[in-house]
Enzyme design. Structure first.
Site, short mmCIF file in Angstrom:
data_model
loop_
_atom_site.label_atom_id
_atom_site.label_comp_id
_atom_site.label_asym_id
_atom_site.label_seq_id
_atom_site.Cartn_x
_atom_site.Cartn_y
_atom_site.Cartn_z
N ASP A 121 -28.48 37.89 -12.24
CA ASP A 121 -28.70 38.05 -10.62
C ASP A 121 -30.00 39.04 -10.87
O ASP A 121 -30.06 40.10 -11.79
CB ASP A 121 -27.71 38.85 -10.25
CG ASP A 121 -28.01 39.50 -8.72
OD1 ASP A 121 -28.29 38.56 -8.02
OD2 ASP A 121 -27.75 40.73 -8.71
N GLU A 132 -31.45 32.52 -10.28
CA GLU A 132 -31.44 32.07 -8.62
C GLU A 132 -32.80 31.51 -8.32
O GLU A 132 -33.71 31.80 -9.24
CB GLU A 132 -31.27 33.38 -7.47
CG GLU A 132 -32.09 34.79 -8.14
CD GLU A 132 -31.54 35.99 -7.62
OE1 GLU A 132 -31.13 36.95 -7.98
OE2 GLU A 132 -31.94 36.01 -6.51
N CYS A 159 -16.52 36.30 -3.29
CA CYS A 159 -15.81 37.11 -4.60
C CYS A 159 -15.70 35.89 -5.58
O CYS A 159 -15.34 34.71 -5.44
CB CYS A 159 -14.38 37.24 -4.09
SG CYS A 159 -13.46 37.84 -5.28
N CYS A 196 -11.91 34.88 -6.15
CA CYS A 196 -10.98 34.00 -5.24
C CYS A 196 -11.84 33.22 -4.32
O CYS A 196 -11.14 32.43 -3.62
CB CYS A 196 -10.21 34.80 -4.58
SG CYS A 196 -11.05 35.96 -3.46
N CYS A 218 -12.41 43.17 -3.29
CA CYS A 218 -11.73 42.21 -2.50
C CYS A 218 -10.30 42.25 -2.35
O CYS A 218 -9.59 42.97 -3.35
CB CYS A 218 -11.94 40.83 -3.32
SG CYS A 218 -11.42 39.31 -2.53
N CYS A 244 -8.13 40.20 -3.11
CA CYS A 244 -7.40 39.31 -4.25
C CYS A 244 -7.22 40.62 -5.20
O CYS A 244 -6.56 40.16 -6.19
CB CYS A 244 -8.10 38.30 -4.75
SG CYS A 244 -9.75 38.68 -5.67
N ASP A 297 -23.56 43.58 -8.51
CA ASP A 297 -24.29 42.62 -9.07
C ASP A 297 -23.85 41.87 -10.39
O ASP A 297 -24.05 40.73 -10.50
CB ASP A 297 -25.65 43.59 -9.97
CG ASP A 297 -26.47 44.21 -8.88
OD1 ASP A 297 -27.22 45.27 -9.16
OD2 ASP A 297 -26.39 43.89 -7.61
#
Ligand SMILES: [Zn+2]
Length: 386
Positions: free
Chosen positions: A182, A266, A318, A321, A336, A338, A345
């Site tokens: 990232d 990316e 996330c 999940c 999250c 979850c 990052d």
């Protein structure tokens, strides 16, 4: 050598109906496979169950069989991600059933596609069970097409990413380590292994110096000797910055190419970079694209695969999940429901790696998706990272 090409699709109403139909049948199939998995079915049994599903739900026959098989691959890739999180001591739940509209992509691997060149502006991408979809081939494709992934974006646009393999073959690396990177402002690069790198302090010092010298330049009288002198000063600082930056980017890209056999980054062309006037920002924009450029050519010569993915939502989704967890730029931690709680990052880079693996046909070569005939062999490739 593998190359990924991205093309915008311009489906007709009729095409689009079938595209949505395919996405929904993929979701249906995924949920059925997950149900089977919850009933302790093994991977090859699930692969087999696709045939039974087709008998039970004949409308599935209107989806290319490889496209459905890919959902079994997807299921196990999600499962691996989950167990990896678990191993790293994170609290994780079970895989969830997907609601209508969840899936945005489907893939054809090895078969089911064809490019039909037209004399007009639009060429056609022929997809089995869907039809001929108009698109503009703005770039010639080199090599043999290995995989076609169709993706629907929230903007309503459809894209195809086409992975090709060309003859100019560099010996492929045997390195099986995989990483997602990232790129950001706070950390220049943050990867899915938790490593992060910032541009060197010397570069930041030079950037400050540049800003100072530019302010001085603005104050000099037009046409004066002092102004000319100051211009040269500014140009020198610029040069120094370029050298310091390139030095850093060469070292960093070299490190990644030497350490990993598969790198997902990316795709800056499709990232929604804010075009503002801030100097630091414009320099980091340039640095990101240069970094990827350096990475790509070093990787190409080393037989390392680089896959570029659309970074949209990678910071929100996330990585454990799949839920969307909205957060502002200031929030540095991904939290999250979850139970996953990690650096934002790190979460983004794991998502980038997942997307990269999904886009690439790399994991499939290990027999992750056997043909229907060969489906009896156990193809558990649990050693894959992620
Ligand atoms: Zn989650």
């Amino acid at each position: 050598m593998k190359t990924t090409y991205q093309f915008r699709l311009y489906p007709t109403k009729e095409n689009e109906k079938k595209l949505f139909f395919t996405l929904d049948k993929c979701r249906f199939t995924y949920n059925k496979l997950l149900e089977g998995l919850n009933n302790k079915k093994k991977r090859n049994e699930l692969q087999h169950s696709l045939l039974e599903l087709k008998e039970q739900f004949p409308e599935l026959k209107d989806v290319h069989s490889k496209v459905l098989q890919m959902k079994n691959y997807r299921l196990f890739s999600n499962l691996r991600a989950l167990s990896k999180s678990k191993k790293q001591g994170r609290k994780v739940g079970a895989l969830r059933f997907k609601d209508r509209g969840f899936f945005k992509t489907f893939s054809y691997n090895q078969t089911g596609y064809e490019i039909i060149k037209q004399k007009t502006r639009y060429d056609k991408l022929k997809l089995s069970k869907i039809g001929e979809i108009p698109f503009i081939m703005h770039r010639e494709i080199e090599g043999k097409i290995k995989q076609v992934t169709v993706k629907h974006y929230p903007s309503g646009k459809w894209y195809a990413s086409i992975i090709c393999e060309s003859k100019t073959e560099v010996q492929k690396t045997t390195n099986e380590k995989k990483v997602g990177i990232d790129l950001g402002i706070k950390n220049f690069a943050f990867d899915s292994e938790g490593n992060h790198f910032d541009s060197p302090k010397s570069l930041h010092n030079s950037l400050d110096k540049l800003a100072r010298e530019q302010r001085k330049l603005a104050k000099k009288r037009k046409g004066s000797q002092n102004k000319e002198k100051q211009k040269i000063k500014v140009a020198r600082v610029h040069e120094k910055i370029t050298n310091q930056r390139d030095d850093f980017l060469h070292k960093l890209s070299r490190r990644y190419v030497n350490t990993y056999g598969f790198i997902a980054v990316e795709d800056l062309k499709v990232s929604n970079m804010v075009r503002n006037q801030s100097l630091a920002k414009s320099i980091s924009d340039v640095s990101w694209s240069r970094f990827i450029q350096f990475l790509e050519y070093k990787a190409e010569n080393a037989g390392v695969q680089v896959v570029k993915v659309n970074p949209r939502y990678t910071s929100q989704i996330c990585s454990s999940c799949g839920d969307i967890v909205k957060k502002s730029l200031q929030e540095r931690t991904h939290r999250c429901s979850c139970g996953l709680e990690i650096d934002r990052d790190l979460n983004a880079s794991i998502n980038i790696l997942k997307l990269g693996l999904e886009q690439s046909f790399e994991p499939l070569e290990s027999g992750a998706i056997p043909s229907e005939r060969k489906a009896t062999s156990d193809d558990e490739s649990g050693s894959q990272r992620l």
